[in-house]
Design an enzyme around this catalytic site. Structure first.
Site, PDB file in Angstrom:
ATOM      1  N   TYR A 180      -2.511  -1.690  99.070  1.00  0.00           N
ATOM      2  CA  TYR A 180      -3.305  -0.482  98.868  1.00  0.00           C
ATOM      3  C   TYR A 180      -3.207  -0.069  97.386  1.00  0.00           C
ATOM      4  CZ  TYR A 180      -3.849   4.472  99.104  1.00  0.00           C
ATOM      5  OH  TYR A 180      -4.266   6.082  98.850  1.00  0.00           O
ATOM      6  N   GLY A 213     -11.065  13.834 107.386  1.00  0.00           N
ATOM      7  CA  GLY A 213      -9.676  13.710 107.326  1.00  0.00           C
ATOM      8  C   GLY A 213      -8.999  14.942 106.758  1.00  0.00           C
ATOM      9  N   PHE A 214      -7.548  14.591 106.432  1.00  0.00           N
ATOM     10  CA  PHE A 214      -6.726  15.650 106.139  1.00  0.00           C
ATOM     11  C   PHE A 214      -7.261  16.393 104.807  1.00  0.00           C
ATOM     12  CE2 PHE A 214      -2.709  15.947 103.278  1.00  0.00           C
ATOM     13  CZ  PHE A 214      -2.435  17.476 103.618  1.00  0.00           C
ATOM     14  N   ILE A 215      -7.434  15.704 103.788  1.00  0.00           N
ATOM     15  CA  ILE A 215      -7.890  16.402 102.601  1.00  0.00           C
ATOM     16  C   ILE A 215      -9.587  16.692 102.664  1.00  0.00           C
ATOM     17  CG2 ILE A 215      -8.104  16.133 100.034  1.00  0.00           C
ATOM     18  CD1 ILE A 215      -5.945  14.027 100.003  1.00  0.00           C
ATOM     19  N   LYS A 250      -6.742   0.713  95.309  1.00  0.00           N
ATOM     20  CA  LYS A 250      -7.012   1.880  94.436  1.00  0.00           C
ATOM     21  C   LYS A 250      -7.204   1.567  92.923  1.00  0.00           C
ATOM     22  CE  LYS A 250      -7.344   5.059  97.605  1.00  0.00           C
ATOM     23  NZ  LYS A 250      -8.778   5.809  97.725  1.00  0.00           N
TER      24      LYS A 250
END
Length: 318
Positions: free
Chosen positions: A152, A10-12, A156
């Site tokens: 979401y 992914g991005f991170i 988390k």
């Protein structure tokens, strides 16, 4: 260290993989390459690490506890960085069951795999969304975070509570990092900065939900990676830490910054507020600075300029 990194494509995750390899660590990447956005983009994210001798990328789902345990044993991992998740507030409103299954059951699967293989070091990506519409500004880690506004956010917060249970019962050392709107090269395509930049270069209207006066604490990817790395190096007990930028930015101001960087005026399609969105995120960074030495270094306008330059070179010219 030998680090199992979920969500590595992914991005991170892809930025973190490159950084950890540069520090001499071994990274065992784990990603399911799902279709929440184009899997080809995730494959491209990994192009800079292909062939590196200290990395292996395994395709798999974090809900597969048997596979996770096998990977932890086979590669003798000593630390886990858990970034894999079903992301996005609006997607979670549309598909709450999938969001909770991946983010809560998937985290439980990972924790159980760690327990059975005696791996006790975990850094987990959480989110500023857990604060909901908090009236205490800036947001502190010891504020109440029990009124989430979206599936979401709830997922988390639930994952945070699960990790605390494993800290208490099984002696895990855990850092839950509450990320505040991470942006930069390779940012997910549905996120505002990426989407606005694409639309402005294409001469298309950008959609803004609400009156444009919402504010977000934007965190450049470099600072986020530095925060994760510092958390890995300071794992001790259980901690919740905000990883954010230096200040919050109004949405109208953000659009103006992107306009200046792109060199075009935005055409705005105004739409009503979306369910689950919060009006403000603002990080108190005192705990993160005191405990892991985290200090963001990239101001928002500089970060936007860097992102737009990357977009021009890597997307428009590709």
């Amino acid at each position: 260290m030998v680090i199992l990194l979920t969500g590595a494509a992914g991005f991170i995750g892809s930025h973190l993989t490159e950084h950890l390899l540069g520090l001499g660590h071994t990274v065992i990447g784990f990603d399911n390459f799902d279709n929440q956005y184009d899997p080809a983009r995730k494959q491209l994210n990994l192009r800079l690490i292909k062939g590196h001798r200290n990395v292996n990328v395994i395709e798999g789902d974090i809900r597969d506890q048997t596979l996770l345990a096998d990977v932890l044993r086979r590669y003798q991992c000593d630390t886990v960085v858990h970034l894999a998740a079903r992301t996005g507030v609006r997607d979670s409103v549309r598909e709450p069951a999938l969001c909770l299954d991946v983010n809560v059951n998937g985290t439980l699967s990972l924790l159980e795999a760690m327990r059975t293989t005696n791996v006790r070091r975990l850094v987990m990506a959480s989110s500023s969304s857990v604060y909901g519409n908090s009236t205490f500004v800036p947001f502190r880690e010891d504020d109440d975070a029990n009124l989430p506004l979206s599936p979401y956010a709830m997922s988390k917060r639930s994952a945070e509570l699960l990790t605390h249970t494993y800290h208490h019962l099984h002696g895990f050392n855990v850092a839950c990092l509450r990320f505040f709107t991470v942006y930069g090269p390779r940012q997910r395509p549905e996120m505002a900065i990426s989407r606005f930049t694409e639309k402005m270069f294409g001469g298309q209207p950008i959609t803004i939900f609400g009156d444009g006066n919402t504010s977000r604490n934007y965190t450049y990817i470099y600072d986020t990676v530095m925060g994760i790395t510092s958390a890995i190096n300071h794992l001790n007990g259980f901690d919740l830490l905000n990883i954010g930028g230096a200040a919050s930015t109004n949405l109208r101001d953000l659009v103006s910054m992107i306009e200046r960087a792109v060199g075009r005026k935005a055409v705005i399609d105004w739409q009503p507020n979306q369910p689950g969105d919060v009006t403000l995120t603002c990080a108190d960074l005192h705990r993160a600075s005191n405990r892991i030495g985290y200090f963001p270094s990239i101001q928002i306008e500089e970060g936007i300029n860097r992102f737009v330059r990357w977009y021009q070179q890597s997307v428009l010219c590709s």
